[in-house]
Design an enzyme around this catalytic site. Sequence first.
Site, PDB file in Angstrom:
ATOM      1  N   SER A   1       0.824  -1.211   0.000  1.00 37.48           N
ATOM      2  CA  SER A   1       0.000   0.000   0.000  1.00 37.48           C
ATOM      3  C   SER A   1       0.857   1.261   0.000  1.00 37.48           C
ATOM      4  O   SER A   1       0.343   2.376  -0.089  1.00 37.48           O
ATOM      5  CB  SER A   1      -0.896   0.001   1.246  1.00 37.48           C
TER       6      SER A   1
ATOM      7  N   TYR B   1      20.696   2.774  -7.003  1.00 38.76           N
ATOM      8  CA  TYR B   1      21.643   3.471  -7.876  1.00 38.76           C
ATOM      9  C   TYR B   1      22.517   2.482  -8.649  1.00 38.76           C
ATOM     10  O   TYR B   1      22.961   2.775  -9.748  1.00 38.76           O
ATOM     11  CB  TYR B   1      22.473   4.511  -7.094  1.00 38.76           C
TER      12      TYR B   1
ATOM     13  N   GLY C   1      21.466  -0.033 -10.025  1.00 41.15           N
ATOM     14  CA  GLY C   1      20.682  -0.513 -11.169  1.00 41.15           C
ATOM     15  C   GLY C   1      20.539   0.539 -12.253  1.00 41.15           C
ATOM     16  O   GLY C   1      19.911   0.290 -13.285  1.00 41.15           O
TER      17      GLY C   1
ATOM     18  N   GLU D   1      18.841  17.217  -5.842  1.00 46.60           N
ATOM     19  CA  GLU D   1      17.408  17.144  -6.116  1.00 46.60           C
ATOM     20  C   GLU D   1      16.844  18.552  -6.022  1.00 46.60           C
ATOM     21  O   GLU D   1      17.269  19.325  -5.151  1.00 46.60           O
ATOM     22  CB  GLU D   1      16.705  16.237  -5.094  1.00 46.60           C
TER      23      GLU D   1
ATOM     24  N   HIS E   1      24.339   5.238  -1.902  1.00 43.55           N
ATOM     25  CA  HIS E   1      24.393   5.431  -3.359  1.00 43.55           C
ATOM     26  C   HIS E   1      25.757   5.946  -3.830  1.00 43.55           C
ATOM     27  O   HIS E   1      26.379   5.377  -4.720  1.00 43.55           O
ATOM     28  CB  HIS E   1      23.315   6.413  -3.820  1.00 43.55           C
TER      29      HIS E   1
ATOM     30  N   GLN F   1      21.847  10.882 -14.465  1.00 41.12           N
ATOM     31  CA  GLN F   1      20.482  11.359 -14.739  1.00 41.12           C
ATOM     32  C   GLN F   1      20.406  12.860 -14.539  1.00 41.12           C
ATOM     33  O   GLN F   1      21.234  13.390 -13.796  1.00 41.12           O
ATOM     34  CB  GLN F   1      19.463  10.657 -13.829  1.00 41.12           C
TER      35      GLN F   1
HETATM   36  N1  LIG Z   1       9.569   5.904  -1.101  1.00 42.96           N
HETATM   37  C1  LIG Z   1      10.762   5.983  -1.644  1.00 42.96           C
HETATM   38  O1  LIG Z   1      10.986   6.724  -2.605  1.00 42.96           O
HETATM   39  C2  LIG Z   1      11.885   5.159  -1.120  1.00 42.96           C
HETATM   40  C3  LIG Z   1      11.694   4.286  -0.071  1.00 42.96           C
HETATM   41  N2  LIG Z   1      12.720   3.508   0.366  1.00 42.96           N
HETATM   42  C4  LIG Z   1      12.541   2.540   1.433  1.00 42.96           C
HETATM   43  O2  LIG Z   1      11.559   1.599   1.022  1.00 42.96           O
HETATM   44  C5  LIG Z   1      10.735   1.198   2.114  1.00 42.96           C
HETATM   45  C6  LIG Z   1       9.287   1.529   1.798  1.00 42.96           C
HETATM   46  O3  LIG Z   1       9.189   2.904   1.528  1.00 42.96           O
HETATM   47  P1  LIG Z   1       7.780   3.643   1.421  1.00 42.96           P
HETATM   48  O4  LIG Z   1       6.869   2.907   0.517  1.00 42.96           O
HETATM   49  O5  LIG Z   1       8.069   5.049   1.159  1.00 42.96           O
HETATM   50  O6  LIG Z   1       7.253   3.495   2.900  1.00 42.96           O
HETATM   51  P2  LIG Z   1       5.835   3.817   3.500  1.00 42.96           P
HETATM   52  O7  LIG Z   1       6.043   4.696   4.665  1.00 42.96           O
HETATM   53  O8  LIG Z   1       4.896   4.265   2.436  1.00 42.96           O
HETATM   54  O9  LIG Z   1       5.428   2.407   4.086  1.00 42.96           O
HETATM   55  C7  LIG Z   1       5.046   1.300   3.292  1.00 42.96           C
HETATM   56  C8  LIG Z   1       3.887   0.602   3.948  1.00 42.96           C
HETATM   57  O10 LIG Z   1       4.309   0.086   5.203  1.00 42.96           O
HETATM   58  C9  LIG Z   1       3.242   0.178   6.133  1.00 42.96           C
HETATM   59  N3  LIG Z   1       3.696   0.958   7.280  1.00 42.96           N
HETATM   60  C10 LIG Z   1       4.100   2.247   7.306  1.00 42.96           C
HETATM   61  N4  LIG Z   1       4.456   2.602   8.542  1.00 42.96           N
HETATM   62  C11 LIG Z   1       4.299   1.522   9.326  1.00 42.96           C
HETATM   63  C12 LIG Z   1       4.505   1.263  10.699  1.00 42.96           C
HETATM   64  N5  LIG Z   1       4.975   2.193  11.511  1.00 42.96           N
HETATM   65  N6  LIG Z   1       4.224   0.035  11.157  1.00 42.96           N
HETATM   66  C13 LIG Z   1       3.775  -0.918  10.341  1.00 42.96           C
HETATM   67  N7  LIG Z   1       3.552  -0.710   9.034  1.00 42.96           N
HETATM   68  C14 LIG Z   1       3.812   0.473   8.522  1.00 42.96           C
HETATM   69  C15 LIG Z   1       2.108   0.884   5.445  1.00 42.96           C
HETATM   70  O11 LIG Z   1       1.204  -0.096   4.963  1.00 42.96           O
HETATM   71  P3  LIG Z   1      -0.060  -0.599   5.789  1.00 42.96           P
HETATM   72  O12 LIG Z   1      -0.426   0.447   6.757  1.00 42.96           O
HETATM   73  O13 LIG Z   1      -1.091  -0.834   4.746  1.00 42.96           O
HETATM   74  O14 LIG Z   1       0.418  -1.850   6.429  1.00 42.96           O
HETATM   75  C16 LIG Z   1       2.750   1.536   4.252  1.00 42.96           C
HETATM   76  O15 LIG Z   1       1.875   1.645   3.166  1.00 42.96           O
HETATM   77  C17 LIG Z   1      11.291   1.926   3.332  1.00 42.96           C
HETATM   78  O16 LIG Z   1      12.226   1.104   3.942  1.00 42.96           O
HETATM   79  C18 LIG Z   1      11.999   3.140   2.720  1.00 42.96           C
HETATM   80  O17 LIG Z   1      13.007   3.607   3.528  1.00 42.96           O
HETATM   81  C19 LIG Z   1      13.956   3.549  -0.229  1.00 42.96           C
HETATM   82  C20 LIG Z   1      14.192   4.416  -1.264  1.00 42.96           C
HETATM   83  C21 LIG Z   1      13.212   5.308  -1.772  1.00 42.96           C
HETATM   84  O1  LIG Z   2      17.193   6.380  -1.977  1.00 39.70           O
HETATM   85  C1  LIG Z   2      16.761   7.478  -2.214  1.00 39.70           C
HETATM   86  O2  LIG Z   2      16.776   7.911  -3.490  1.00 39.70           O
HETATM   87  C2  LIG Z   2      15.921   8.967  -3.897  1.00 39.70           C
HETATM   88  C3  LIG Z   2      16.453   9.439  -5.236  1.00 39.70           C
HETATM   89  O3  LIG Z   2      16.370   8.411  -6.166  1.00 39.70           O
HETATM   90  P1  LIG Z   2      16.272   8.758  -7.723  1.00 39.70           P
HETATM   91  O4  LIG Z   2      16.379   7.451  -8.376  1.00 39.70           O
HETATM   92  O5  LIG Z   2      14.947   9.426  -7.924  1.00 39.70           O
HETATM   93  O6  LIG Z   2      17.383   9.682  -8.031  1.00 39.70           O
HETATM   94  C4  LIG Z   2      15.879  10.080  -2.888  1.00 39.70           C
HETATM   95  O7  LIG Z   2      14.902  11.011  -3.270  1.00 39.70           O
HETATM   96  C5  LIG Z   2      15.536   9.517  -1.541  1.00 39.70           C
HETATM   97  O8  LIG Z   2      15.612  10.539  -0.562  1.00 39.70           O
HETATM   98  C6  LIG Z   2      16.473   8.419  -1.143  1.00 39.70           C
HETATM   99  O9  LIG Z   2      15.986   7.754   0.004  1.00 39.70           O
END
Ligand SMILES: NC(=O)C1=CN([C@@H]2O[C@H](COP(=O)(O)OP(=O)(O)OC[C@H]3O[C@@H](n4cnc5c(N)ncnc54)[C@H](OP(=O)(O)O)[C@@H]3O)[C@@H](O)[C@H]2O)C=CC1
Ligand SMILES: O=C1O[C@H](COP(=O)(O)O)[C@@H](O)[C@H](O)[C@H]1O
Length: 625
Positions: free
Chosen positions: A127, A312, A314, A349, A373, A511
């Site tokens: 989600s 990065y 990839g 960014e 990265h 990029q």
């Molecule tokens: N978003 C990005 O651009 C990036 C994210 N990441 C990493 O990827 C992972 C996912 O990121 P992202 O999708 O942004 O994360 P989210 O904060 O959107 O969390 C993903 C899902 O985890 C569940 N969740 C969130 N908080 C909690 C909590 N405290 N306890 C239990 N479940 C929780 C929720 O689903 P539900 O409530 O439905 O269970 C949520 O939809 C993280 O580790 C993040 O650091 C890495 C690089 C970039």
């Molecule tokens: O891992 C991360 O990367 C994004 C930037 O990724 P990009 O592929 O869009 O350049 C960054 O925004 C984020 O803070 C960081 O957690």
Amino acid sequence: MSSFSTSLSSSSPFLSNHSSLINSDPSRRSLSFPQGINLDDLCVRSKRKLVQSAVAVGDGFGFCTILRLFLMRLPLVLGSVITKSSSAEIKTGPLSIPSQEAADKLVIESNGGEQQSTVSITVVGASGDLAKKKIFPALFALYYEGCLPEHFTIYGYARSKMTDAELRDMVSKTLTCRIDKRENCGEKMEEFLKRCFYHTGQYDSQEHFVTLDKKLKEHEAGYRHYLGRCTYPSHHYSQGGRLSNRLFYLSIPPNIFVDAVKCASSSASSISGWTRVIVEKPFGRDSKTSAALTKSLKQYLEEDQIFRIDHYLGKELVENLSVLRFSNLIFEPLWSRQYIQNVQFIFSEDFGTEGRGGYFDHYGIIRDIMQNHLLQILALFAMETPVSLDAEDIRNEKVKVLRSMRPIQLEDVVIGQYKSTTKGGVTYPGYTDDKTVPKDSLTPTFAAAALFIDNARWDGVPFLMKAGKALHTRSAEIRVQFRHVPGNLYNRNSGGTNLDRTTNELVIRVQPDEGIYLKINNKVPGLGMRLDQSNLNLLYSARYSKEIPDAYERLLLDAIEGERRLFIRSDELDAAWALFTPLLKEIEEKKTIPEFYPYGSRGPVGAHYLAAKHNVQWGDLSLDQ
Ligand SMILES: NC(=O)C1=CN([C@@H]2O[C@H](COP(=O)(O)OP(=O)(O)OC[C@H]3O[C@@H](n4cnc5c(N)ncnc54)[C@H](OP(=O)(O)O)[C@@H]3O)[C@@H](O)[C@H]2O)C=CC1
Ligand SMILES: O=C1O[C@H](COP(=O)(O)O)[C@@H](O)[C@H](O)[C@H]1O
């Protein structure tokens, strides 16, 4: 491009073995593909497998014969049948039964690719932002390109209540078609969405993962067909006669990684095929927490089941770094302190932490971008020539670089934080204006650092890193600034060109506008002798009409194929944290105040002083970039 051999040579370097085998072995020269198969329409990986299986079966070798030959140790024959990565995984002795994973790969690959197994991909945290933004779109792109195994199922797993239809609706909003290849895209999307399902569950509930397991088994059994070509120990197959492989993608906050892994491994791992887990960063906050995370994960998984992603690695141009260096004679000899004055790794960014302030404030830019990265790119850039392109050989070399790095001094680091600014009547928020960020936060949103590698190749060469949010532009690049030309053949200040400044510079633009260009000095045409600086430019969009795949596509495909080259091994991770942990501790203990810079600016001026201290100018800020 229609000829088989041209297609081969233009794709992955892994293919070189196979192409040379095909060309050099007279018994196989007549190998050809059925009329009508356009290899360019196939995913590169599928081509590789098609080649392998054609080599394997095309001249009368049946699958069972190949397996028998394998057990009888005919390495030359097998060297051509198994991909490099799979051969690296065969750990057992010559006459013993191969390890399960190696055997599975042999079965799979000798049957023309993963088609003969099933793969269930569970996106844990479906989600969330990353799942919607990156993971599902990447999976669709792989499906569209024909890169997913034939028998695959995708499950979204999260606590939010959703039906399959609701998940499909959510996912459909973020799927996109290729810019260059759109035919049947809508149709393909529908087909893809039909293969996506959703399961509501808690991340720490064995019971909920048991239910997931049941559902996965139903899908796996749905692909029931007996392989029918070979007798192999029955534990290798699911009840339907196929290997059922499972990939879990942990797209959840790090504090619940271990709970989810525990449940997935004990209640929903595959009993017949492989089970792999992709883990997203952050991998801890420092050496201690990272080691604790690794230890906890290893209670439930073997190291080779853990795929620590750094997206990065990839990215196309990061993949190209080694190709540029190791396949062009003109670069490798220059790749040392003798010719290179400094190297810069720049990430910027043009937006703030919007929406992710809560996460970001706990980590800051050094942990978010530099420790992973940029450091990964640095290690790839600076490593010695690996023995081969195998994952372990490359990662061994990267670890050596990381372990040769000098501890980072606080005096060699500048940190900054963006503040609110108003431009053209628009007010841009400061970092602490984010409601999820404490008003008095000192978390850096910008950092610049000078790093050194204390080995023979790089002694004394500054490796500068710079990363920031809410800057004037979005870009990521590697800049290699070469030394000035010794001697004084051309007047050092000829025609307004200062030759000490206009040194050669190689820029790898990761990029946007992916490209590689080399700044050279040339003569301005005419009767006089005036020098100018110009770019030899390889702009990808001009050279290739094909859309560059997103990093997540490559990495997901690698994880499915068991290719670990672009994933972080635990000792690499330890070395990366060992380098940054003391610095982070010092910054935090001293409560170092970041230099404030306006949203949308070029960052703190301190970064210029830092570069100047090391006799460097940031390449991205020069007038002629
Ligand atoms: N978003 C990005 O651009 C990036 C994210 N990441 C990493 O990827 C992972 C996912 O990121 P992202 O999708 O942004 O994360 P989210 O904060 O959107 O969390 C993903 C899902 O985890 C569940 N969740 C969130 N908080 C909690 C909590 N405290 N306890 C239990 N479940 C929780 C929720 O689903 P539900 O409530 O439905 O269970 C949520 O939809 C993280 O580790 C993040 O650091 C890495 C690089 C970039
Ligand atoms: O891992 C991360 O990367 C994004 C930037 O990724 P990009 O592929 O869009 O350049 C960054 O925004 C984020 O803070 C960081 O957690």
